[in-house]
Scaffold this motif. Structure first.
Motif, mmCIF file in Angstrom:
data_model
loop_
_atom_site.group_PDB
_atom_site.id
_atom_site.type_symbol
_atom_site.label_atom_id
_atom_site.label_comp_id
_atom_site.label_asym_id
_atom_site.label_seq_id
_atom_site.Cartn_x
_atom_site.Cartn_y
_atom_site.Cartn_z
ATOM 1 N N ARG A 67 56.578 72.605 16.667
ATOM 2 C CA ARG A 67 56.739 71.880 17.918
ATOM 3 C C ARG A 67 58.216 71.615 18.174
ATOM 4 O O ARG A 67 58.948 71.191 17.268
ATOM 5 C CB ARG A 67 56.001 70.552 17.876
ATOM 6 N N PRO A 68 58.694 71.827 19.396
ATOM 7 C CA PRO A 68 60.102 71.576 19.698
ATOM 8 C C PRO A 68 60.558 70.171 19.350
ATOM 9 O O PRO A 68 61.660 69.977 18.820
ATOM 10 C CB PRO A 68 60.173 71.832 21.211
ATOM 11 N N GLU A 73 63.892 66.560 15.946
ATOM 12 C CA GLU A 73 63.994 65.422 15.024
ATOM 13 C C GLU A 73 64.591 65.849 13.685
ATOM 14 O O GLU A 73 65.434 65.139 13.111
ATOM 15 C CB GLU A 73 62.616 64.797 14.817
ATOM 16 N N VAL A 74 64.170 67.008 13.185
ATOM 17 C CA VAL A 74 64.675 67.503 11.900
ATOM 18 C C VAL A 74 66.170 67.803 11.996
ATOM 19 O O VAL A 74 66.954 67.436 11.111
ATOM 20 C CB VAL A 74 63.900 68.763 11.459
ATOM 21 N N LEU A 75 66.571 68.446 13.077
ATOM 22 C CA LEU A 75 67.981 68.806 13.244
ATOM 23 C C LEU A 75 68.848 67.566 13.442
ATOM 24 O O LEU A 75 69.963 67.483 12.910
ATOM 25 C CB LEU A 75 68.141 69.766 14.425
ATOM 26 N N ARG A 76 68.335 66.609 14.184
ATOM 27 C CA ARG A 76 69.083 65.362 14.380
ATOM 28 C C ARG A 76 69.247 64.622 13.068
ATOM 29 O O ARG A 76 70.312 64.067 12.772
ATOM 30 C CB ARG A 76 68.356 64.487 15.396
ATOM 31 N N ALA A 77 68.190 64.626 12.253
ATOM 32 C CA ALA A 77 68.261 63.969 10.954
ATOM 33 C C ALA A 77 69.272 64.651 10.044
ATOM 34 O O ALA A 77 69.858 64.015 9.154
ATOM 35 C CB ALA A 77 66.881 63.965 10.296
ATOM 36 N N TYR A 88 62.177 79.947 29.413
ATOM 37 C CA TYR A 88 61.107 79.308 30.167
ATOM 38 C C TYR A 88 61.391 77.835 30.361
ATOM 39 O O TYR A 88 62.088 77.211 29.571
ATOM 40 C CB TYR A 88 59.767 79.471 29.447
ATOM 41 N N GLU A 89 60.806 77.285 31.418
ATOM 42 C CA GLU A 89 60.936 75.862 31.688
ATOM 43 C C GLU A 89 59.584 75.200 31.444
ATOM 44 O O GLU A 89 58.907 74.766 32.371
ATOM 45 C CB GLU A 89 61.408 75.636 33.123
ATOM 46 N N GLU A 90 59.165 75.141 30.203
ATOM 47 C CA GLU A 90 57.877 74.551 29.869
ATOM 48 C C GLU A 90 58.023 73.037 29.881
ATOM 49 O O GLU A 90 58.492 72.433 28.922
ATOM 50 C CB GLU A 90 57.408 75.056 28.516
ATOM 51 N N ALA A 91 57.611 72.441 30.984
ATOM 52 C CA ALA A 91 57.947 71.059 31.285
ATOM 53 C C ALA A 91 57.580 70.079 30.177
ATOM 54 O O ALA A 91 58.403 69.259 29.768
ATOM 55 C CB ALA A 91 57.270 70.656 32.596
ATOM 56 N N GLU A 96 59.106 66.437 25.727
ATOM 57 C CA GLU A 96 58.914 65.971 24.352
ATOM 58 C C GLU A 96 60.201 66.131 23.546
ATOM 59 O O GLU A 96 60.569 65.243 22.761
ATOM 60 C CB GLU A 96 57.778 66.750 23.689
ATOM 61 N N ALA A 97 60.876 67.265 23.728
ATOM 62 C CA ALA A 97 62.102 67.531 22.973
ATOM 63 C C ALA A 97 63.221 66.576 23.383
ATOM 64 O O ALA A 97 63.996 66.100 22.537
ATOM 65 C CB ALA A 97 62.539 68.974 23.166
#
Length: 218
Positions: A67-68, A73-77, A88-91, A96-97
Motif C-alpha cells: 500500500r502506498p 510511513e516506512v520511508l519517513r521512518a 495515474y491519478e488514483e485519488a 492515503e499517501a
C-alpha cells in the motif's frame, strides 16, 4: 558557495524507468544526485545504511502489492521525504499517501525539469503540489457509498473482469439473481450520492475512483 546535491532514492518496479530517471536527474545542473534505486521500499531501506537519501521518488503502485501509505510511513521512518511518482491519478491512494506524510506528487508524463523542481522543493522543507495532485485530492474527498463486505466483493469481482454475469456469480459462490440484486443495491447507493453508475463501465470507473480496483494499464 557550493551546495551539496539533494540525495535522491528511486523506488520503481520498472527497472528501465528507474534507471532512466536516475540518469536524467543526475547531471550536476539539476542539483540532484540519485544515490539508490530499488524495486521495493524494503529493498531501498536496506540500502540506506550505505547511502542516506533526502528525498525518495516513490512509484504509487508497486507490483509487490504494498500500500502506498504504508510505503510512505516506512520511508519517513527511515528519515526520507517522499514525492509520489506515478502515471495515474488514483485519488484514494494519493489521499492515503498524503495523509501518511508524502510531501508531493508528480505525474510520470511531466518533464524531467518538473520532477527535479519537485524534489528540490521537498528537500528544502516545502511541498510539491502539482495540478495532478490537486485533482486527485479533490476527487478523493467525494463521499464513498457505505457498502457491505459482500457488496464490496461483488463490486471488485464484477468490475475486475470481462466475464459474463453468470460466470462472476459462480466465482462468488452465488446465484446470478443474487448477484443482480447486489449490483442493483450498489448502483442505488452510488446514485444516492450523486455518482450514478448505470453500466458496468460506470461501476468500474466508480470502483477505480474509490480505490477498490486499480486502473487498467496503458
Amino acid at each position: 558557495m557550493t551546495h551539496e546535491p539533494v540525495r535522491v532514492g528511486v523506488v520503481d518496479d520498472h527497472v528501465v524507468v528507474a534507471r532512466g530517471l536516475a540518469a536524467d536527474l543526475t547531471p550536476a545542473e539539476t542539483g540532484i544526485a540519485v544515490v539508490a534505486v530499488a524495486r521495493t521500499v524494503p529493498e531501498l531501506v536496506d540500502r540506506l545504511a550505505d547511502a542516506a537519501v533526502d528525498v525518495v521518488l516513490l512509484d504509487l503502485q508497486l507490483d509487490d502489492g504494498s500500500r502506498p501509505a504504508v510505503n510512505v510511513e516506512v520511508l519517513r521512518a527511515a528519515g526520507a521525504e517522499v514525492v509520489l511518482f506515478s502515471a495515474y491519478e488514483e485519488a484514494q491512494l494519493v489521499m492515503e499517501a498524503v495523509r501518511a506524510g508524502a510531501a508531493g506528487y508528480v505525474n510520470k508524463h511531466r518533464e524531467i525539469a518538473d520532477v527535479a523542481q519537485a524534489v528540490r522543493e521537498v528537500a528544502a522543507g516545502g511541498e510539491a503540489v502539482s495540478p495532478e495532485m490537486l485533482r486527485a485530492l479533490a476527487s478523493a474527498v467525494r463521499e464513498r457509498p457505505q457498502l457491505s463486505g459482500q457488496q464490496e466483493s461483488v463490486l471488485i469481482r464484477y468490475t475486475s473482469t470481462d466475464a459474463k454475469l453468470p460466470t462472476v456469480a459462480r466465482h462468488l459462490g452465488m446465484q446470478p439473481e443474487t448477484l443482480k440484486t447486489h449490483l442493483r443495491r450498489i448502483k442505488v447507493k452510488y446514485a444516492e450520492l450523486g455518482r450514478p453508475a448505470h453500466t458496468r463501465l460506470d461501476l468500474y470507473k466508480r470502483a477505480v475512483e474509490d480505490g477498490y480496483v486499480p486502473p487498467a494499464a496503458g
